[in-house]
Design a protein around this motif. Structure first.
Motif, PDB file in Angstrom:
ATOM      1  N   ARG A 174       0.838  -1.203   0.000  1.00 29.17           N
ATOM      2  CA  ARG A 174       0.000   0.000   0.000  1.00 29.17           C
ATOM      3  C   ARG A 174       0.872   1.253   0.000  1.00 29.17           C
ATOM      4  NH1 ARG A 174      -3.342  -1.730   4.902  1.00 29.17           N
ATOM      5  NH2 ARG A 174      -3.293  -3.812   4.053  1.00 29.17           N
ATOM      6  N   TRP A 175       1.927   1.231   0.791  1.00 31.57           N
ATOM      7  CA  TRP A 175       2.778   2.432   0.926  1.00 31.57           C
ATOM      8  C   TRP A 175       3.980   2.382   0.010  1.00 31.57           C
ATOM      9  CZ3 TRP A 175      -0.798   4.834   3.057  1.00 31.57           C
ATOM     10  CH2 TRP A 175      -1.575   4.245   4.055  1.00 31.57           C
ATOM     11  N   PHE A 176       4.465   1.174  -0.252  1.00 29.59           N
ATOM     12  CA  PHE A 176       5.674   1.004  -1.065  1.00 29.59           C
ATOM     13  C   PHE A 176       5.321   0.071  -2.232  1.00 29.59           C
ATOM     14  CE2 PHE A 176       6.886   1.852   3.304  1.00 29.59           C
ATOM     15  CZ  PHE A 176       7.785   2.891   3.152  1.00 29.59           C
ATOM     16  N   SER A 213      -0.171   2.365  15.629  1.00 28.84           N
ATOM     17  CA  SER A 213      -0.752   3.281  14.635  1.00 28.84           C
ATOM     18  C   SER A 213       0.173   3.411  13.426  1.00 28.84           C
ATOM     19  CB  SER A 213      -0.916   4.656  15.280  1.00 28.84           C
ATOM     20  OG  SER A 213       0.371   5.173  15.552  1.00 28.84           O
ATOM     21  N   LEU A 214      -0.364   4.087  12.401  1.00 25.58           N
ATOM     22  CA  LEU A 214       0.462   4.378  11.222  1.00 25.58           C
ATOM     23  C   LEU A 214       1.646   5.263  11.599  1.00 25.58           C
ATOM     24  CD1 LEU A 214      -1.830   5.125   8.159  1.00 25.58           C
ATOM     25  CD2 LEU A 214      -0.286   3.200   8.514  1.00 25.58           C
ATOM     26  N   ALA A 215       1.424   6.167  12.560  1.00 24.84           N
ATOM     27  CA  ALA A 215       2.519   7.040  13.015  1.00 24.84           C
ATOM     28  C   ALA A 215       3.635   6.187  13.633  1.00 24.84           C
ATOM     29  CB  ALA A 215       2.000   8.062  14.022  1.00 24.84           C
ATOM     30  N   ASP A 216       3.251   5.156  14.377  1.00 24.67           N
ATOM     31  CA  ASP A 216       4.265   4.249  14.947  1.00 24.67           C
ATOM     32  C   ASP A 216       5.019   3.549  13.814  1.00 24.67           C
ATOM     33  OD1 ASP A 216       3.519   4.730  17.626  1.00 24.67           O
ATOM     34  OD2 ASP A 216       1.868   3.295  17.451  1.00 24.67           O
ATOM     35  N   PHE A 217       4.254   3.112  12.811  1.00 27.41           N
ATOM     36  CA  PHE A 217       4.874   2.415  11.688  1.00 27.41           C
ATOM     37  C   PHE A 217       5.862   3.343  10.966  1.00 27.41           C
ATOM     38  CE2 PHE A 217       4.384   0.638   7.196  1.00 27.41           C
ATOM     39  CZ  PHE A 217       5.356  -0.324   7.394  1.00 27.41           C
ATOM     40  N   LEU A 232      11.855   6.620  -0.373  1.00 30.22           N
ATOM     41  CA  LEU A 232      11.485   7.965   0.114  1.00 30.22           C
ATOM     42  C   LEU A 232      10.077   8.341  -0.339  1.00 30.22           C
ATOM     43  CD1 LEU A 232      14.891   9.833  -0.292  1.00 30.22           C
ATOM     44  CD2 LEU A 232      13.821   8.962   1.807  1.00 30.22           C
ATOM     45  N   ARG A 233       9.702   7.955  -1.564  1.00 31.50           N
ATOM     46  CA  ARG A 233       8.330   8.224  -2.045  1.00 31.50           C
ATOM     47  C   ARG A 233       7.302   7.497  -1.184  1.00 31.50           C
ATOM     48  NH1 ARG A 233      10.162   7.998  -7.105  1.00 31.50           N
ATOM     49  NH2 ARG A 233       9.582   5.826  -7.457  1.00 31.50           N
ATOM     50  N   SER A 273       4.200   8.971   1.202  1.00 29.29           N
ATOM     51  CA  SER A 273       2.764   8.655   1.170  1.00 29.29           C
ATOM     52  C   SER A 273       2.303   8.154   2.536  1.00 29.29           C
ATOM     53  CB  SER A 273       2.374   7.709   0.028  1.00 29.29           C
ATOM     54  OG  SER A 273       3.146   6.567   0.076  1.00 29.29           O
ATOM     55  N   LEU A 274       3.201   7.499   3.248  1.00 27.10           N
ATOM     56  CA  LEU A 274       2.882   7.071   4.608  1.00 27.10           C
ATOM     57  C   LEU A 274       2.701   8.313   5.501  1.00 27.10           C
ATOM     58  CD1 LEU A 274       2.597   4.567   6.392  1.00 27.10           C
ATOM     59  CD2 LEU A 274       5.083   4.423   6.522  1.00 27.10           C
ATOM     60  N   ARG A 275       3.578   9.289   5.313  1.00 29.49           N
ATOM     61  CA  ARG A 275       3.481  10.536   6.105  1.00 29.49           C
ATOM     62  C   ARG A 275       2.130  11.225   5.832  1.00 29.49           C
ATOM     63  NH1 ARG A 275       8.554  12.274   4.711  1.00 29.49           N
ATOM     64  NH2 ARG A 275       9.693  11.277   6.384  1.00 29.49           N
TER      65      ARG A 275
END
Ligand SMILES: C[S@@+](CC[C@H](N)C(=O)[O-])C[C@H]1O[C@@H](n2cnc3c(N)ncnc32)[C@H](O)[C@@H]1O
Length: 260
Positions: free
Chosen positions: A159-161, A201-205, A228-229, A233-235
């Motif tokens: 999803r993120w990468f 959480s996603l922030a933890d991830f 980095l991309r 998207s995670l950020r």
């Protein structure tokens, strides 16, 4: 030869961020229970046991004797020691166990590291008692679109990468896995998708993702730009989460393939 070197640094990173917290594994516990039908005195061999997350879980959940076979000394050093857990140096193609000495085999995220799956299937046949199941936790490339029907982003990392899919495409397909095991006398008994969830959480991830990259084959193969991309998207998703009253629970789906 594993796709990555499971040295001390990688083993520590794996232990820190890649073990799914036990609370997030209850759907796996129930799926395995259904197929394994655990009973007292049963012996399970955890092949490519890594840091022993499932070794310990199976011992705690089902009160089994677990034989953890793992080629990397650094990963082995992380496995919990207990009277019902025995740890061995070895790999899937040379299991340091007698013939017909186990009632089940478990391979979680391992088959893409095994250089000769047919050889390993024969070796697993040798150590299992007749009728004993082989339980495989894995993402098989041909189960996902466009070859299969599953969505590739059911794997959280994708999803993120999204470029992690490039590595997954090189993993053994379900077709090749069935074929290798069929030649050793195993046939598919079940195939189902099983979910694991994360209490974090996603922030933890996001905070763990650099360490995660160290310990994950698909992430290691990303270019710096792709990584980095993905992080960006995670950020973005973390920012959206911060503005949401009830953020979604993080989850990941993998296949459980059962052969007998
Ligand atoms: C992604 S880790 C999975 C660890 C563990 N099964 C889990 O799910 O937490 C892959 C593990 O397979 C091991 N491995 C590599 N090549 C192997 C082989 N040929 N036979 C068995 N295990 C192998 C690695 O050393 C590593 O510990």
């Amino acid at each position: 030869m594993a796709r990555i070197n499971y040295d001390d640094r990688t083993a520590a990173a794996f232990k820190a961020v890649r073990e799914v917290p036990r609370d997030g594994l209850w759907e796996w516990r129930e799926a395995v229970r259904r197929h394994l039908r655990p009973s007292q005195g049963m012996t399970l061999v955890d092949i490519g046991a890594g840091t022993g997350a499932f070794t310990a879980a199976f011992s705690d959940w089902f009160d089994l004797r677990v034989l953890a076979v793992e080629p990397s000394a650094a990963m082995r050093a992380q496995i919990r020691r207990a009277p019902a857990i025995q740890v061995f140096e070895g790999d899937a193609s040379a299991l340091p166990l007698p013939d017909e000495s186990a009632d089940a085999a478990w391979l979680s995220l391992v088959i893409h590291h095994i250089p000769d799956l047919a050889l390993a299937a024969n070796e697993i046949r040798r150590v299992l008692r007749p009728g004993a199941p082989v339980l495989i936790r894995q993402g098989f490339p041909d189960r996902y679109e466009p070859l299969g029907t599953l969505k590739l982003d059911s794997i959280e990392l994708v999803r993120w990468f999204p470029e992690t899919a490039r590595s997954i495409e090189t993993f053994p397909s379900i077709k090749d896995t069935r074929k290798a095991f069929a030649a050793a006398g195993f046939h598919q008994d079940a195939l189902e998708q099983v979910r694991e969830t994360y209490p974090t959480s996603l922030a933890d991830f996001l905070g763990q993702v650099d360490t995660f990259r160290q310990a994950d084959t698909t992430m290691r193969n990303l270019t710096e730009g792709e990584f980095l991309r993905g992080k960006e998207s995670l950020r973005d998703a973390v920012r959206q989460d911060e503005n949401t009253a009830n953020p979604e629970i993080r989850c990941n789906w993998l296949d459980l393939l059962v052969l007998r």
